[in-house]
Design an enzyme around this catalytic site. Structure first.
Site, PDB file in Angstrom:
ATOM      1  N   LEU A   1      26.610   6.676  27.267  1.00 60.43           N
ATOM      2  CA  LEU A   1      25.550   5.991  26.521  1.00 60.43           C
ATOM      3  C   LEU A   1      25.812   4.488  26.564  1.00 60.43           C
ATOM      4  CD1 LEU A   1      23.844   7.168  23.326  1.00 60.43           C
ATOM      5  CD2 LEU A   1      24.576   4.796  23.449  1.00 60.43           C
ATOM      6  N   GLY A   2      24.839   3.755  27.065  1.00 62.52           N
ATOM      7  CA  GLY A   2      24.986   2.305  27.163  1.00 62.52           C
ATOM      8  C   GLY A   2      23.836   1.607  26.465  1.00 62.52           C
ATOM      9  N   LEU A   3      23.914   0.289  26.426  1.00 59.41           N
ATOM     10  CA  LEU A   3      22.850  -0.509  25.819  1.00 59.41           C
ATOM     11  C   LEU A   3      21.939  -1.060  26.903  1.00 59.41           C
ATOM     12  CD1 LEU A   3      21.650  -2.027  23.334  1.00 59.41           C
ATOM     13  CD2 LEU A   3      23.155  -3.934  23.958  1.00 59.41           C
ATOM     14  N   GLY A   4      20.652  -0.775  26.800  1.00 61.94           N
ATOM     15  CA  GLY A   4      19.669  -1.359  27.706  1.00 61.94           C
ATOM     16  C   GLY A   4      19.282  -2.753  27.220  1.00 61.94           C
TER      17      GLY A   4
ATOM     18  N   PRO B   1      30.911   5.056  30.328  1.00 60.87           N
ATOM     19  CA  PRO B   1      30.410   5.648  29.076  1.00 60.87           C
ATOM     20  C   PRO B   1      28.986   6.166  29.265  1.00 60.87           C
ATOM     21  CG  PRO B   1      31.492   3.551  28.634  1.00 60.87           C
ATOM     22  CD  PRO B   1      31.393   3.683  30.137  1.00 60.87           C
TER      23      PRO B   1
ATOM     24  N   LYS C   1      21.679  -5.549  38.481  1.00 60.34           N
ATOM     25  CA  LYS C   1      20.819  -5.104  39.592  1.00 60.34           C
ATOM     26  C   LYS C   1      20.346  -6.281  40.452  1.00 60.34           C
ATOM     27  CE  LYS C   1      19.327  -1.659  36.286  1.00 60.34           C
ATOM     28  NZ  LYS C   1      19.183  -2.396  35.003  1.00 60.34           N
TER      29      LYS C   1
ATOM     30  N   HIS D   1      17.681  -2.893  42.720  1.00 58.45           N
ATOM     31  CA  HIS D   1      16.778  -2.626  41.582  1.00 58.45           C
ATOM     32  C   HIS D   1      15.582  -1.737  41.945  1.00 58.45           C
ATOM     33  CE1 HIS D   1      15.584  -4.567  37.495  1.00 58.45           C
ATOM     34  NE2 HIS D   1      15.155  -3.330  37.569  1.00 58.45           N
TER      35      HIS D   1
ATOM     36  N   TYR E   1      15.717  -9.316  34.259  1.00 59.43           N
ATOM     37  CA  TYR E   1      15.386  -9.308  32.822  1.00 59.43           C
ATOM     38  C   TYR E   1      15.387 -10.721  32.230  1.00 59.43           C
ATOM     39  CZ  TYR E   1      16.471  -4.304  33.370  1.00 59.43           C
ATOM     40  OH  TYR E   1      16.520  -2.998  33.798  1.00 59.43           O
TER      41      TYR E   1
ATOM     42  N   ASP F   1      23.823  -2.422  30.203  1.00 61.03           N
ATOM     43  CA  ASP F   1      23.014  -2.375  31.416  1.00 61.03           C
ATOM     44  C   ASP F   1      22.149  -3.631  31.508  1.00 61.03           C
ATOM     45  OD1 ASP F   1      21.877  -0.519  33.679  1.00 61.03           O
ATOM     46  OD2 ASP F   1      20.168  -1.517  32.725  1.00 61.03           O
TER      47      ASP F   1
END
Ligand code: A2P
Length: 312
Positions: free
Chosen positions: A15-18, A13, A77, A110, A48, A43
Site C-alpha cells: 500500500l503506497g500513497l498516490g 510495500p 514515471k 508512464h 503530476y 508513487d
C-alpha cells in the site's frame, strides 16, 4: 500480505500513497504526514507537476529522523514527451533532482503513447509521435540503462496491454517487473493480471478507489450497495473494502489522499481481511469500467485512440 516481492527479493510495500492530482501546496503536507503515520511507499510522476514538493517532504521526513532514504520505496514515471532511448536518463535525472534523491526504487514508462518534446497535454495530431517512429523497444533500452547506472533499482511500465508488454519482452535484456494500471472492483483486469502473473510481472492498481475524477458519474465505487454492506458487516469503510479486495488479489494499491483521517483509514486497511465469501461477492462487481478512459489521447487524425491503447 504487506509487501510484493520482486525477482531479486526486494520488497515493495503493498500500500503506497498516490500523488496524482495533489496540488503542489497540498502534497507537501500529505507526504510528510503519510510518512509520519507509517506510509513507506510513495508513487510519483513527472507529469503530476508536484515532484519538487514531494521531494521537499521526503527530505524533511529524513531530516526529522522519521525515516532513512532506504526505508522508503519511491516510484516515478517517464513522461510521454521523453520516449526514445536517449531521452530516458535526462528525464530521470530531472525527476531525481526534483525529488532530491540519487536513485528511484522503481521507474515506469508512464504510457505507451509518445509526444513531441515540450508537449504537456496534446491538442492536435502533430503533438504526437507514432510508436512506429519511436518503438517501445527503443525506449525500453533507455529504461535498462537507468538500471546499469544505478539510477533506478527496478523498471517497468504503466498502462500497457498484453501486446505492448510482449513487444518489449521479445527484445528486453532486463524484463519489465511492474505494470501499473487502473484496477478496482469495477475494473478487475483478470486477463491482463493472469498474463502478468504468468510472466512474473507485478501489478500496481491506480485509482484503486475508483478515482473521484468525474464529479457527475453515476457509477460511484464507494457508494456501491454491495461494497457498503460488506463494509458494514466487517466494520470497515467502503474505501477499505475496495483496497482490501485488490490487495488480497496480490496487487499493490496507491490510493491518493491529502486528508489526515483518510490517509490513516487507507493505511489501516492492512489490519483487515475480507473473507472468501466477501471476495466472491466483490468479484461479481466487475464491469470493465474505466474511470481513466484514455480518450484524452484521441485528437482528430491523431495516431492514438483509446481502443488502440487498451486493446491492440
Ligand atoms: P482526498 O484527497 O480529499 O482524501 P483514487 O486514489 O482512486 O484516485 O481516489 C482518490 C480520491 O479519493 C481523492 O479524491 C481522495 O480525496 C478520495 N479518497 C481518498 N481516500 C478516501 C477514503 N478513505 N474515503 C473516501 N474518499 C477517499
Amino acid at each position: 500480505m504487506t509487501s510484493l516481492k520482486f525477482r531479486n527479493n526486494d520488497e515493495m510495500p503493498i500500500l503506497g500513497l498516490g500523488t496524482f492530482r495533489s496540488e503542489p501546496n497540498e502534497v507537501y503536507n500529505a507526504v510528510l504526514l503519510a510518512i509520519k503515520i507509517g506510509y513507506r511507499h510513495i508513487d510519483c510522476a513527472a507529469a503530476y507537476g508536484n515532484e519538487k514538493e514531494v521531494g521537499k517532504a521526503i527530505a524533511e521526513a529524513v531530516k526529522q529522523g522519521l525515516v532513512t532514504r532506504e526505508d522508503l520505496w519511491v516510484t516515478s514515471k517517464l513522461w510521454n514527451a521523453f520516449h526514445g532511448e536517449e531521452n530516458v536518463i535526462p528525464a530521470l535525472n530531472q525527476t531525481l533532482k526534483d525529488l532530491q534523491l540519487n536513485y528511484l526504487d522503481l521507474y515506469l514508462i508512464h504510457w505507451p503513447v509518445a509526444l513531441k518534446k515540450g508537449t504537456e497535454m496534446p491538442e492536435k495530431a502533430s503533438d504526437f509521435i507514432p510508436l512506429s517512429e519511436v518503438p517501445l523497444t527503443n525506449t525500453w533500452k533507455g529504461m535498462e540503462a537507468t538500471l546499469k547506472q544505478g539510477l533506478a533499482r527496478h523498471i517497468g511500465v504503466s498502462n500497457f496491454n498484453e501486446n505492448q508488454l510482449k513487444e518489449i519482452m521479445a527484445t528486453a535484456v532486463h524484463q519489465p517487473e511492474m505494470n501499473q494500471v487502473e484496477m478496482h472492483p469495477f475494473l478487475q483486469q483478470e486477463e491482463l493480471k493472469a498474463f502478468c502473473v504468468q510472466n512474473d510481472i507485478l501489478l500496481t492498481a491506480y485509482a484503486p478507489l475508483g478515482s473521484l475524477v468525474d464529479e457527475n458519474t453515476t457509477l460511484r465505487l464507494l457508494e456501491n450497495d454491495r461494497i457498503k454492506s460488506i463494509a458494514n458487516a466487517r466494520n470497515m469503510s467502503p474505501a477499505q473494502v475496495a483496497l482490501a479486495y485488490t490487495i488480497q488479489r496480490g496487487v499493490a494499491v496507491i490510493p491518493k489522499s491529502i486528508n489526515e483521517a483518510r490517509l490513516l483509514q487507507n493505511l489501516e486497511t492492512l489490519n483487515h481481511t475480507l473473507t472468501e465469501e466477501d471476495m466472491a461477492l466483490l468479484k461479481d462487481l466487475d464491469k470493465g469500467h474505466r474511470f481513466i478512459d484514455g480518450k484524452f489521447w484521441e485528437v482528430e487524425n491523431g495516431p492514438y485512440t483509446a481502443d488502440s491503447i487498451w486493446n491492440n
